[in-house]
Design a protein around this motif. Sequence first.
Motif, mmCIF file in Angstrom:
data_model
loop_
_atom_site.group_PDB
_atom_site.id
_atom_site.type_symbol
_atom_site.label_atom_id
_atom_site.label_comp_id
_atom_site.label_asym_id
_atom_site.label_seq_id
_atom_site.Cartn_x
_atom_site.Cartn_y
_atom_site.Cartn_z
ATOM 1 N N GLY A 41 0.782 -1.227 0.000
ATOM 2 C CA GLY A 41 0.000 0.000 0.000
ATOM 3 C C GLY A 41 0.814 1.278 0.000
ATOM 4 O O GLY A 41 0.256 2.369 0.074
ATOM 5 N N TYR A 42 2.143 1.170 -0.074
ATOM 6 C CA TYR A 42 2.980 2.362 -0.140
ATOM 7 C C TYR A 42 2.907 2.953 -1.542
ATOM 8 O O TYR A 42 2.939 2.224 -2.529
ATOM 9 N N MET A 43 2.809 4.284 -1.589
ATOM 10 C CA MET A 43 2.421 4.950 -2.825
ATOM 11 C C MET A 43 3.497 5.839 -3.413
ATOM 12 O O MET A 43 4.228 6.508 -2.690
ATOM 13 N N GLY A 44 3.514 5.866 -4.745
ATOM 14 C CA GLY A 44 4.281 6.843 -5.478
ATOM 15 C C GLY A 44 5.765 6.549 -5.585
ATOM 16 O O GLY A 44 6.263 5.496 -5.195
ATOM 17 N N LYS A 45 6.452 7.505 -6.133
ATOM 18 C CA LYS A 45 7.879 7.396 -6.414
ATOM 19 C C LYS A 45 8.695 7.104 -5.160
ATOM 20 O O LYS A 45 9.665 6.347 -5.203
ATOM 21 N N TYR A 46 8.311 7.678 -4.027
ATOM 22 C CA TYR A 46 9.071 7.527 -2.794
ATOM 23 C C TYR A 46 8.422 6.575 -1.807
ATOM 24 O O TYR A 46 8.879 6.460 -0.673
ATOM 25 N N GLN A 47 7.340 5.912 -2.224
ATOM 26 C CA GLN A 47 6.672 4.884 -1.441
ATOM 27 C C GLN A 47 6.255 5.362 -0.053
ATOM 28 O O GLN A 47 6.660 4.830 0.976
ATOM 29 N N PHE A 48 5.380 6.366 -0.034
ATOM 30 C CA PHE A 48 4.835 6.901 1.212
ATOM 31 C C PHE A 48 3.640 6.086 1.678
ATOM 32 O O PHE A 48 2.812 5.659 0.879
ATOM 33 N N GLY A 49 3.535 5.934 2.988
ATOM 34 C CA GLY A 49 2.343 5.376 3.601
ATOM 35 C C GLY A 49 1.405 6.503 3.999
ATOM 36 O O GLY A 49 1.824 7.648 4.176
ATOM 37 N N GLY A 108 22.500 9.248 4.822
ATOM 38 C CA GLY A 108 22.226 7.894 5.286
ATOM 39 C C GLY A 108 21.304 7.873 6.495
ATOM 40 O O GLY A 108 20.423 7.026 6.599
ATOM 41 N N ILE A 109 21.499 8.808 7.393
ATOM 42 C CA ILE A 109 20.628 8.920 8.566
ATOM 43 C C ILE A 109 19.210 9.264 8.116
ATOM 44 O O ILE A 109 18.230 8.680 8.586
ATOM 45 N N LEU A 110 19.094 10.195 7.176
ATOM 46 C CA LEU A 110 17.773 10.567 6.669
ATOM 47 C C LEU A 110 17.138 9.427 5.880
ATOM 48 O O LEU A 110 15.919 9.247 5.909
ATOM 49 N N ALA A 111 17.949 8.647 5.187
ATOM 50 C CA ALA A 111 17.439 7.473 4.461
ATOM 51 C C ALA A 111 16.826 6.478 5.441
ATOM 52 O O ALA A 111 15.730 5.955 5.218
ATOM 53 N N ALA A 112 17.528 6.228 6.521
ATOM 54 C CA ALA A 112 17.026 5.297 7.537
ATOM 55 C C ALA A 112 15.720 5.818 8.135
ATOM 56 O O ALA A 112 14.787 5.049 8.377
ATOM 57 N N ALA A 113 15.633 7.123 8.343
ATOM 58 C CA ALA A 113 14.408 7.707 8.894
ATOM 59 C C ALA A 113 13.252 7.573 7.925
ATOM 60 O O ALA A 113 12.112 7.350 8.328
ATOM 61 N N LEU A 115 12.810 5.168 5.759
ATOM 62 C CA LEU A 115 12.396 3.773 5.713
ATOM 63 C C LEU A 115 11.791 3.287 7.016
ATOM 64 O O LEU A 115 10.834 2.506 6.988
ATOM 65 N N GLY A 116 12.337 3.702 8.147
ATOM 66 C CA GLY A 116 11.888 3.159 9.410
ATOM 67 C C GLY A 116 11.313 4.155 10.389
ATOM 68 O O GLY A 116 10.890 3.788 11.475
ATOM 69 N N GLY A 117 11.323 5.430 10.034
ATOM 70 C CA GLY A 117 10.830 6.468 10.928
ATOM 71 C C GLY A 117 11.947 7.058 11.767
ATOM 72 O O GLY A 117 12.920 6.383 12.087
ATOM 73 N N ALA A 118 11.801 8.322 12.094
ATOM 74 C CA ALA A 118 12.818 9.018 12.892
ATOM 75 C C ALA A 118 12.982 8.386 14.258
ATOM 76 O O ALA A 118 14.087 8.292 14.789
ATOM 77 N N GLY A 119 11.899 7.895 14.833
ATOM 78 C CA GLY A 119 11.972 7.243 16.141
ATOM 79 C C GLY A 119 12.835 5.994 16.120
ATOM 80 O O GLY A 119 13.567 5.723 17.076
ATOM 81 N N SER A 120 12.781 5.241 15.038
ATOM 82 C CA SER A 120 13.615 4.037 14.914
ATOM 83 C C SER A 120 15.081 4.408 14.857
ATOM 84 O O SER A 120 15.923 3.710 15.415
ATOM 85 N N VAL A 121 15.395 5.494 14.165
ATOM 86 C CA VAL A 121 16.778 5.930 14.086
ATOM 87 C C VAL A 121 17.264 6.380 15.465
ATOM 88 O O VAL A 121 18.378 6.074 15.865
ATOM 89 N N LYS A 122 16.408 7.061 16.207
ATOM 90 C CA LYS A 122 16.784 7.513 17.546
ATOM 91 C C LYS A 122 17.044 6.326 18.482
ATOM 92 O O LYS A 122 17.935 6.389 19.310
#
Length: 123
Positions: A41-49, A108-113, A115-122
């Motif tokens: 269900g992720y949409m578009g070029k950047y696969q947003f939920g 890379g940090i922003l990429a991880a955020a 894909l997994g959310g800023a909270g996951s990176v924290k």
Amino acid sequence: MNRIHKLIVISLASLLIMGFTNFMLRANVPSNRYDVVNRFGYMGKYQFGKGTLKDIGIDVSRKEFINSPTLQERAMILLLKRNKRLLQKYIVEWDGKTVNGMYISESGILAAAHLGGAGSVKR
């Protein structure tokens, strides 16, 4: 380096190896197109939920979103700005450092955020 910092480095490692552009923006997209929706269900070029879109103040239908390249690009910019603000402390601490042979970058940090959310990176 404490345990939390080691976990951040490990969680970012695969993203950083593959690179921000190749992995984060397009790797799991069926075809680098604005009008796609993947099987999750992720949409578009950047696969947003839908949840992420709502988090950045975009509340539109799936059809409206996938039919608007301009909106998708705006959404990506809003998300990057939001994540950069939320993760600024970690970016300042880690950007440009090499840990166990792995170069840590802001992108890379922003990429991880993305894909997994800023909270996951924290965490």
